[in-house]
Design a protein around this motif. Structure first.
Motif, PDB file in Angstrom:
ATOM      1  N   UNK A 115       6.723  -5.662  11.414  1.00 28.32           N
ATOM      2  CA  UNK A 115       6.398  -4.619  10.449  1.00 28.32           C
ATOM      3  C   UNK A 115       5.003  -4.864   9.894  1.00 28.32           C
ATOM      4  N   UNK A 116       4.286  -3.782   9.612  1.00 24.41           N
ATOM      5  CA  UNK A 116       2.940  -3.862   9.026  1.00 24.41           C
ATOM      6  C   UNK A 116       3.051  -3.709   7.516  1.00 24.41           C
ATOM      7  N   UNK A 175      -4.460  -2.441   7.835  1.00 24.44           N
ATOM      8  CA  UNK A 175      -3.264  -1.798   7.292  1.00 24.44           C
ATOM      9  C   UNK A 175      -3.630  -0.719   6.287  1.00 24.44           C
ATOM     10  N   UNK A 176      -4.632  -0.996   5.463  1.00 19.18           N
ATOM     11  CA  UNK A 176      -5.087  -0.005   4.487  1.00 19.18           C
ATOM     12  C   UNK A 176      -5.624   1.233   5.195  1.00 19.18           C
ATOM     13  N   UNK A 177      -6.355   1.030   6.277  1.00 18.34           N
ATOM     14  CA  UNK A 177      -6.897   2.155   7.036  1.00 18.34           C
ATOM     15  C   UNK A 177      -5.778   2.992   7.635  1.00 18.34           C
ATOM     16  N   UNK A 231       0.816  -1.199   0.000  1.00 16.92           N
ATOM     17  CA  UNK A 231       0.000   0.000   0.000  1.00 16.92           C
ATOM     18  C   UNK A 231       0.863   1.268   0.000  1.00 16.92           C
ATOM     19  N   UNK A 232       2.077   1.159   0.580  1.00 22.93           N
ATOM     20  CA  UNK A 232       2.951   2.333   0.604  1.00 22.93           C
ATOM     21  C   UNK A 232       3.386   2.739  -0.798  1.00 22.93           C
ATOM     22  N   UNK A 233       3.429   1.759  -1.723  1.00 25.54           N
ATOM     23  CA  UNK A 233       3.806   2.088  -3.096  1.00 25.54           C
ATOM     24  C   UNK A 233       2.745   2.944  -3.779  1.00 25.54           C
ATOM     25  N   UNK A 234       1.498   2.862  -3.306  1.00 25.82           N
ATOM     26  CA  UNK A 234       0.442   3.692  -3.902  1.00 25.82           C
ATOM     27  C   UNK A 234       0.752   5.170  -3.713  1.00 25.82           C
TER      28      UNK A 234
END
Length: 706
Positions: free
Chosen positions: A537-538, A249-251, A8-11
């Motif tokens: 790590x999340x 994690x997305x939240x 999600x961090x790549x988004x």
């Protein structure tokens, strides 16, 4: 090797590598969509074209044979291996069925076509809509950003602020669209394992029980079907558990994307514009930059290639960084750097003021450093009060509610759970709570126990041993799995090992009453895997390993006596296996490679004459004599129940079951009650089987499944 997870961090970064990986997922989604269309088309041909029955089955078999699952991560569980190999098994079985000229059941369309069509339209179609929105928002954002970056700093402050707000709004909109799209495409990639296989499995099952010419083949198929259903159910449970963690994690990513940096990544990375001077003027060139603070290495990848020449990334060593004064340049968000490799000063433009601040902080520039406050969650400790709480919970559960259906799966009220925890862990009088009070029901106590374990400052099985435990569960050597986990348990700190033994002993007691509470070791693994084990790590990659955490807990329950009888001897500890370069030694379940046996044939005359003789099931047809075709039951058994807590089957007065007083030990066993129901209701059809013989047959089949 499967596709790497989409973090999600790549988004937030939207790097070229992220776009390339996303493209691989989109190609796989299109391939899956085409495959589903082929299956639906071939299935319809099989149902409608009875005259071309043989060719339709062969084509359908070839379609299944040609498909191979791709997966996320580097390792498959045993259940996923069974699912991945299932289409090949189905294809071999269809070829064998075609040789015996099986009839097709009347409700094949409901079993196969509709579920696949629904999955294709609702899941894949919805994913394509997400893709369109993602591309549209991305195009709008980057178009607006390019126009925004060309604004002059001499414009009015109100105009600049309004432009900044508009860019921030479009950036947030694009970021949310990207998150939604990545989450949806990974969800479809994972869920297709059971959403595609399950309808095909049900369709095959309907083929094999449609007439008495295939009774022997059906008996061979049932053990495989049961194992595959368990694999599908386990995979579905793992998927549900993983999806909950990924949603959390997305939240968190939506709330604070910068706080979820992955280990091993550069200190900072993103897009920057570089001022380049030419003979005819000045131009700004877009680069994707990655900076590593420890080595002071800046890697710049050009995004706009010059005609006739392909430029590679530039590696520069940073000397210093300083903010560019606003009045000295007609651009905003600029800062200067100097490197060892290139003479002179390089002027860079960030995407926003906040983005420039982050680059300045990472490069030790003269811009002030800002830290966003991170609120630390309230954590619980593994101390004497915690041990007392766990023992009291276990005592009440085993005394009052160990036979409760859906134990630990049914969730209690959040208000009651917080009330119980606050009362027990009150610093003034810790542990002063009467668990036998009517205020606390079993659901509240089980939910409180899970909440306490999940919110420990460090999980019971520790962060230090997490990777080793997951690696052991991924091993293809089943003996090594048990030996490695056995050894790692005794590497835990003493209080952690004591707490783990207390909990696993309790879970063993719960599973011993699985006929009443329907909780098997596999179910308990799904519930307590994320509770007793957590990655430090999340990340999405860590979420994908939750299914292996579940396997660790399942092994601890099934082998509790051996593991806690004492530490393993050094000579008995299995060696660490080398990295996997060949196929797994754990062979998937199979039916196509079984030893073929003589098919059983049933006769009306033989059964009528030998009604009390059970050997009549294996009587062989004399040469030249045609068998009697018997119409199959109304429909095959339903697929496994998808509800969280399976409901008890309703008892009807016209159905006689030998052990009706017992609760089925699994979903598969509960579904087999349909067989007896179907055998009682076939009187309106031509049925040459005597009632007593039918009852004996279905009773034997039910006992086999149980």
């Amino acid at each position: 090797m499967g596709h790497p997870p989409l973090e999600f961090s790549d988004c937030y970064l939207d790097s070229p590598d992220f776009r390339e990986r996303l493209k691989c997922y989109e190609q796989e989604l299109e391939r899956t969509n085409k495959f589903i269309k082929d299956v639906i088309k071939d299935g319809n041909a099989l149902i409608s074209a009875m005259r071309n029955y043989s060719s339709a089955v062969q084509k359908f078999s070839q379609t299944l044979q040609s498909f191979q699952f791709d997966f996320i991560g580097d390792t498959l569980t045993d259940d996923e291996i069974n699912i991945a190999e299932s289409f090949k098994e189905f294809a071999e079985l269809l070829n064998e069925v075609e040789n015996e000229r099986m009839m097709m059941v009347h409700n094949a369309s409901d079993l196969l076509i509709k579920p696949l069509e629904n999955f294709r339209k609702e899941q894949i179609g919805f994913t394509k809509e997400r893709k369109k929105k993602f591309e549209k928002d991305g195009e709008r954002f980057y178009s607006l950003l390019d126009r925004h970056l060309h604004l002059s700093s001499k414009k009015k402050e109100s105009q600049l602020q309004e432009a900044d707000l508009q860019v921030d709004k479009e950036r947030q909109n694009f970021f949310e669209s990207s998150l939604d799209y990545v989450y949806q495409i990974q969800e479809v990639q994972e869920s297709k394992k059971f959403n595609i296989v399950e309808p095909v499995l049900a369709f095959l099952h309907s083929l094999f029980i449609s007439n008495n010419l295939t009774v022997a083949l059906t008996q061979d198929f049932l053990p495989y079907k049961q194992q595959l259903q368990l694999s599908l159910q386990n995979t579905r449970n793992h998927f549900s558990s993983t999806r909950e963690e990924m949603e959390e994690l997305k939240k968190r990513m939506k709330e604070a994307p910068q706080t979820c940096k992955l280990p091993g990544q550069p200190t900072i990375e993103g897009y920057l514009y570089t001022q380049e001077k030419w003979a005819l003027g000045i131009s700004w060139v877009k680069y994707y930059c990655q900076y590593e603070k420890e080595t002071k290495m800046l890697t710049m990848t050009p995004m706009e290639q010059k005609p006739g020449a392909k430029q590679g990334p530039l590696d520069l060593t940073l000397k210093y960084c300083v903010r560019r004064k606003t009045e000295s340049i007609d651009k905003r968000f600029c800062f200067d750097i100097e490197t060892n490799e290139r003479p002179g000063t390089i002027t860079l433009q960030a995407l926003s003021e906040a983005n420039r601040r982050l680059w300045m902080e990472a490069m030790d520039g003269k811009e002030p450093i800002y830290h966003s406050p991170i609120t630390k969650q309230e954590e619980m400790e593994l101390n004497e009060v915690g041990f007392k709480f766990v023992r009291k919970c276990i005592n009440v559960i085993e005394t009052k509610g160990i036979k409760t259906e859906g134990l630990y799966r049914t969730v209690g009220s959040n208000i009651q759970v917080q009330k119980l925890l606050n009362a027990f862990f009150d610093p003034k009088c810790p542990g002063d709570v009467d668990f036998h009070s009517s205020d606390w029901d079993i659901k509240t106590i089980t939910s409180s126990l899970k909440f306490y374990l999940r919110n420990l400052s460090e999980p019971v099985m520790t962060y230090r041993l997490h990777k080793e435990l997951v690696s052991a569960a991924k091993s293809d050597n089943l003996d090594y799995r048990l030996g490695a986990i056995h050894s790692l348990v005794y590497k835990l700190p003493e209080k952690n090992r004591e707490m783990l033994e207390l909990l696993i002993r309790h879970l063993v007691n719960v599973c011993e009453h699985s006929k009443e509470n329907l909780m098997t070791p596999s179910n308990m693994g799904v519930i307590f895997g994320p509770t007793l084990m957590r990655a430090q790590e999340d990340t999405v990659a860590a979420m994908m390993n939750i299914k292996f955490q579940n396997i660790v807990v399942e092994i601890l329950i099934e082998h509790f006596i051996k593991i806690y009888s004492g530490p393993p001897e050094e000579s008995c500890t299995p060696p660490v296996p080398p990295p996997r370069v060949t196929a797994r030694r754990h062979k998937p379940i199979t039916i196509s490679k079984r030893l073929l046996r003589e098919r059983a044939i049933f006769y009306t005359s033989s059964l009528d004459e030998r009604e009390g003789d059970s050997d009549s099931f294996s009587k062989v047809r004399p040469p030249g004599e045609k068998p009697t075709i018997v119409r199959p039951p109304v429909r095959p058994p339903d697929p496994p129940c998808r509800t969280t807590t399976p409901q008890k089957p309703e008892q009807k007065p016209d159905i006689v079951v030998s052990n009706a007083g017992e609760i089925p030990s699994s979903v598969v066993a509960s579904r087999t009650r349909f067989f007896e129901t179907a055998s009682r209701k076939t009187g309106r059809f031509y049925n040459p089987w005597p009632q007593r013989t039918l009852h004996r047959f279905w009773k034997g089949l039910l006992q086999t499944l149980l």
